[in-house]
Design an enzyme around this catalytic site. Structure first.
Site: not given
Length: 263
Positions: A93, A242
């Protein structure tokens, strides 16, 4: 400027660590170096692994503003201080975007790049509920982690996200509750950390993009931009969200192993 980063090195107890590239792990927003420990544990028996806390996260320095280039420059200074001659960056990320810029600055020592669930693009705001939940936790009034969870849950319903955020809640030496991330700065500079102002080739070495199948951080629409900036990019999809390394650690570690071997 000193790098100001907290980091930990992990290496095999025996045998030389010079034969294989070091693995440098860089976590995402609201996290710290512990978040990628499932990757560290899988590789520390065979090679040097370096786990980094980004600025304004974990035990690293607090800065006056968020800036991608500044974050990358601090990581570069650390890698130079450690005198690494060959390393592979693994970033998740926000840490993935920082890793991209570190690789751009140090292509001579970054032999490969692993990017987990992030694309080299600007993103629209997507953390409103998280900010609302965190700001709903009055650290001066809670007496337990459970108190914080109750307040957080009023805005953040997903239990996995709650657990992830609460990992950064701790009591300081005065028994006062604190977050391990710099929440005021992250809220104020959110537009900057959601942005991406770079174009053209960023890094021409082998790059693996891992996408969580249930995540929309990487989509088919991003493919052309990824190839433009990372011409040797390949992609793998992991059946997870995620936080794919937390949900499917064995799959992620297997993919990294194959990538390191050139398979």
């Amino acid at each position: 400027m000193s790098h100001g980063l907290f980091y930990q090195t992990h290496s095999p107890k025996s045998a030389s660590t010079e034969a294989l590239p070091a693995l440098v792990l860089i976590h995402g927003l609201f996290g710290n170096s512990d978040n990628l420990s499932v990757i560290r544990r899988a590789f520390e028996h065979e090679r040097l692994v370096i786990s980094i806390d980004l600025p304004n996260h974990g035990k690293s320095l607090r800065t006056e503003r968020f800036n991608f280039d500044d974050y990358a420059e601090r990581v570069v200074k650390l890698l130079q201080e450690l005198k690494l001659s060959n390393c592979v960056l693994v970033g998740h990320s926000l840490g993935g975007k920082v890793s991209m810029l570190v690789a751009k600055q140090l292509p001579q020592i970054v032999s490969k790049l692993v990017i987990m669930d992030i694309a080299p693009i600007p993103y629209p705001a997507r953390h409103h509920a998280v900010f609302s939940g965190l700001n709903n936790v009055d650290l001066s009034k809670i007496s337990s982690r459970t108190d914080a969870k109750i307040k957080l849950a009023e805005h953040v319903q997903e239990s996995g996200t709650q657990a992830f955020l609460l990992k950064s809640l701790y009591q300081d030496d005065n028994q006062q509750w604190q977050w391990r991330f710099n929440l005021p700065l992250i809220v104020r500079d959110y537009d900057a950390l959601s942005a991406w102002d770079h174009s053209g080739i960023c890094y021409s070495g082998p790059t693996l993009f891992m996408k969580g199948a249930e995540s929309d951080y990487i989509t088919a629409a991003h493919q052309a931009t990824i190839i433009e900036q990372f011409p040797q990019a390949s992609a793998k999809i992991v059946q997870a969200g995620h936080w794919l390394h937390a949900q499917k650690p064995q799959v992620v570690n297997a993919l990294i192993t194959k990538f390191l071997r050139g398979e």
